[in-house]
Design a protein around this motif. Structure first.
Motif, PDB file in Angstrom:
ATOM      1  N   GLU A 130       1.175   5.438  -6.918  1.00  0.00           N
ATOM      2  CA  GLU A 130       1.488   4.009  -6.851  1.00  0.00           C
ATOM      3  C   GLU A 130       0.266   3.154  -6.536  1.00  0.00           C
ATOM      4  O   GLU A 130       0.320   1.927  -6.634  1.00  0.00           O
ATOM      5  N   LEU A 131      -0.842   3.770  -6.170  1.00  0.00           N
ATOM      6  CA  LEU A 131      -2.030   3.024  -5.767  1.00  0.00           C
ATOM      7  C   LEU A 131      -2.745   2.423  -6.977  1.00  0.00           C
ATOM      8  O   LEU A 131      -2.973   3.109  -7.976  1.00  0.00           O
ATOM      9  N   SER A 132      -3.085   1.134  -6.879  1.00  0.00           N
ATOM     10  CA  SER A 132      -3.825   0.449  -7.931  1.00  0.00           C
ATOM     11  C   SER A 132      -4.963  -0.346  -7.307  1.00  0.00           C
ATOM     12  O   SER A 132      -5.009  -0.540  -6.089  1.00  0.00           O
ATOM     13  N   ILE A 133      -5.883  -0.810  -8.142  1.00  0.00           N
ATOM     14  CA  ILE A 133      -7.007  -1.613  -7.661  1.00  0.00           C
ATOM     15  C   ILE A 133      -6.634  -3.089  -7.728  1.00  0.00           C
ATOM     16  O   ILE A 133      -6.353  -3.613  -8.807  1.00  0.00           O
ATOM     17  N   LEU A 134      -6.614  -3.738  -6.572  1.00  0.00           N
ATOM     18  CA  LEU A 134      -6.382  -5.177  -6.537  1.00  0.00           C
ATOM     19  C   LEU A 134      -7.606  -5.911  -7.072  1.00  0.00           C
ATOM     20  O   LEU A 134      -7.481  -6.865  -7.847  1.00  0.00           O
ATOM     21  N   GLY A 135      -8.786  -5.463  -6.657  1.00  0.00           N
ATOM     22  CA  GLY A 135      -9.985  -6.088  -7.179  1.00  0.00           C
ATOM     23  C   GLY A 135     -11.204  -5.818  -6.329  1.00  0.00           C
ATOM     24  O   GLY A 135     -11.127  -5.275  -5.233  1.00  0.00           O
ATOM     25  N   VAL A 136     -12.353  -6.189  -6.866  1.00  0.00           N
ATOM     26  CA  VAL A 136     -13.632  -6.132  -6.163  1.00  0.00           C
ATOM     27  C   VAL A 136     -13.983  -7.550  -5.737  1.00  0.00           C
ATOM     28  O   VAL A 136     -13.996  -8.477  -6.549  1.00  0.00           O
TER      29      VAL A 136
ATOM     30  N   ASN B  18      -5.634   8.432   4.797  1.00  0.00           N
ATOM     31  CA  ASN B  18      -4.277   8.042   5.189  1.00  0.00           C
ATOM     32  C   ASN B  18      -3.946   6.644   4.680  1.00  0.00           C
ATOM     33  O   ASN B  18      -2.829   6.394   4.208  1.00  0.00           O
ATOM     34  N   ALA B  19      -4.905   5.729   4.796  1.00  0.00           N
ATOM     35  CA  ALA B  19      -4.673   4.361   4.334  1.00  0.00           C
ATOM     36  C   ALA B  19      -4.460   4.321   2.819  1.00  0.00           C
ATOM     37  O   ALA B  19      -3.557   3.631   2.325  1.00  0.00           O
ATOM     38  N   LEU B  20      -5.263   5.067   2.083  1.00  0.00           N
ATOM     39  CA  LEU B  20      -5.131   5.087   0.626  1.00  0.00           C
ATOM     40  C   LEU B  20      -3.807   5.705   0.188  1.00  0.00           C
ATOM     41  O   LEU B  20      -3.238   5.305  -0.833  1.00  0.00           O
ATOM     42  N   CYS B  21      -3.313   6.652   0.959  1.00  0.00           N
ATOM     43  CA  CYS B  21      -2.023   7.270   0.628  1.00  0.00           C
ATOM     44  C   CYS B  21      -0.855   6.370   1.010  1.00  0.00           C
ATOM     45  O   CYS B  21       0.225   6.464   0.437  1.00  0.00           O
ATOM     46  N   ALA B  22      -1.071   5.497   1.983  1.00  0.00           N
ATOM     47  CA  ALA B  22      -0.013   4.577   2.417  1.00  0.00           C
ATOM     48  C   ALA B  22       0.023   3.308   1.577  1.00  0.00           C
ATOM     49  O   ALA B  22       1.049   2.632   1.503  1.00  0.00           O
ATOM     50  N   GLY B  23      -1.099   2.961   0.947  1.00  0.00           N
ATOM     51  CA  GLY B  23      -1.229   1.672   0.289  1.00  0.00           C
ATOM     52  C   GLY B  23      -0.646   1.614  -1.105  1.00  0.00           C
ATOM     53  O   GLY B  23      -0.392   2.633  -1.753  1.00  0.00           O
ATOM     54  N   THR B  24      -0.449   0.392  -1.555  1.00  0.00           N
ATOM     55  CA  THR B  24      -0.080   0.151  -2.952  1.00  0.00           C
ATOM     56  C   THR B  24      -1.264  -0.410  -3.738  1.00  0.00           C
ATOM     57  O   THR B  24      -1.278  -0.351  -4.956  1.00  0.00           O
ATOM     58  N   GLU B  25      -2.255  -0.957  -3.011  1.00  0.00           N
ATOM     59  CA  GLU B  25      -3.400  -1.580  -3.661  1.00  0.00           C
ATOM     60  C   GLU B  25      -4.652  -1.365  -2.814  1.00  0.00           C
ATOM     61  O   GLU B  25      -4.558  -1.182  -1.602  1.00  0.00           O
ATOM     62  N   ILE B  26      -5.796  -1.425  -3.465  1.00  0.00           N
ATOM     63  CA  ILE B  26      -7.063  -1.338  -2.747  1.00  0.00           C
ATOM     64  C   ILE B  26      -7.917  -2.550  -3.097  1.00  0.00           C
ATOM     65  O   ILE B  26      -8.080  -2.904  -4.267  1.00  0.00           O
ATOM     66  N   LEU B  27      -8.404  -3.217  -2.058  1.00  0.00           N
ATOM     67  CA  LEU B  27      -9.314  -4.352  -2.200  1.00  0.00           C
ATOM     68  C   LEU B  27     -10.678  -3.909  -1.716  1.00  0.00           C
ATOM     69  O   LEU B  27     -10.823  -3.422  -0.591  1.00  0.00           O
TER      70      LEU B  27
END
Length: 258
Positions: free
Chosen positions: A177-183, A138-147
Motif C-alpha cells: 500500500e506504500l506509495s511516494i507522496l513526493g520529493v 517500522n514507519a515504512l511498513c505502517a505508512g501509506t505514503e512517503i514524503l
C-alpha cells in the motif's frame, strides 16, 4: 481512515523534522485532524513543539510493545493547535533497534500501534530517524505514503537513491500500500547555482515525484523550534510559514504515485 505519511530521509540535516512539525501544523490550520508521531530517539519533534521529554508519563517507547487502544490514547498529547496531537519520543526509543533485532514480524510494531487510532485522524505524520534502521522500517511498513525532504546540495542526491531502493523493497515484500507522496526541496536559495542544479536534476530524474512547493532557506524557520513553536505559530507571515501552508494544500490535493 488516515493517510499515514512517513517523512523520511536517511541523511540528517535535510529539513525532515522541520517539515514534519510545520506540515502537521499547517494541516491543523486547515482544520484537518492530524497526529504527529515522533519516531526519532533524538526527540527533536517533541521539543520543537514545546514538550519537555523529562516530564512525559508516556511516549512512543512506552507503548511500542503494548499497543492497546487505551495505552495509545494515554501517550497522545494535545498541542497548542486545536487539530494537532502528538505522540512524543524520548531517548528510550534508541533501545528498539536492539530489542527488535531477533523478534518475529519486527517491522510491524508501529503498524499495530497506529491500527488502534488511524480512524480518528485524517492525517498521521511519522517523523523518522536519519537512518534506514528498524524504526524507519517500522514507519515504512505502517505508512501509506512517503514524503522525502531533500536539501538542495550535491551530496543529498546520493542518499536519495538508497532511500528509493529501500522503499521499493518494502513495497514489494512488506507493504504494497506504500506509495511516494513526493520529493520536497528544502533550504532552497535561488541565488545558489548548486541549488538550481539539484532542482533541475530531480525534475529530470523524478518528474512525477517533484512537488511544486519549494521550502526556502528562511531564518524564521530556524528560530521557531527554539521557542517550542511551529512556524505557523511563530511567524505566520514569514516566507517559511507561507511555504508550508502551500505544501499542506498540495498534500491534501495530491494523489500519491508509485
Amino acid at each position: 481512515m488516515a493517510r499515514i505519511i512517513c517523512v523520511a530521509n536517511q541523511k540528517g540535516g535535510v529539513g525532515k523534522t522541520t517539515t514534519a512539525i510545520n506540515l502537521s501544523a499547517a494541516l491543523a490550520v486547515m482544520e484537518r485532524k492530524t497526529l504527529l508521531v515522533d519516531c526519532d530517539p533524538q526527540a527533536n519533534t517533541t521539543s520543537g513543539l514545546g514538550v519537555d521529554a523529562a516530564d512525559l508519563k508516556a511516549d512512543l517507547y512506552s507503548i511500542f510493545y503494548t499497543p492497546e487502544r487505551e495505552a495509545v490514547h494515554r501517550a497522545i498529547l494535545e498541542t497548542r493547535a486545536q487539530f494537532l496531537h502528538l505522540i512524543p519520543s524520548s531517548i528510550s526509543l534508541v533501545g528498539v533497534e536492539v530489542e527488535l533485532a531477533a523478534e518475529i514480524a519486527r517491522e510491524q510494531y508501529l503498524k499495530n500501534i497506529l491500527a488502534q487510532i488511524k480512524d480518528e485522524y485524517e492525517f498521521i505524520l511519522l517523523d523518522c530517524p536519519p537512518s534506514l534502521g528498524l524504526i524507519t522500517l517500522n514507519a515504512l511498513c505502517a505508512g501509506t505514503e512517503i514524503l522525502i525532504p531533500l536539501q538542495c546540495e550535491f551530496f543529498a542526491l546520493e542518499g536519495i537513491a538508497k532511500l528509493i531502493g529501500t522503499y521499493q523493497k518494502v513495497k514489494k515484500l512488506l507493504n504494497p500500500e506504500l506509495s511516494i507522496l513526493g520529493v520536497l526541496l528544502t533550504m532552497f536559495d535561488g541565488r545558489n547555482r548548486i541549488a538550481n542544479d539539484v532542482k533541475e536534476e530531480v525534475r529530470r530524474s523524478m518528474p512525477d515525484h517533484l512537488l511544486k512547493t519549494i521550502i526556502p532557506r528562511n531564518v524564521r524557520l530556524s528560530e521557531a523550534p527554539s521557542y517550542g513553536k511551529s512556524i505557523i505559530r511563530y511567524d505566520i507571515k514569514s516566507k517559511g510559514a507561507q511555504a508550508y501552508l502551500n505544501l499542506a494544500q498540495e498534500v491534501v490535493e495530491r494523489t500519491p504515485r508509485d
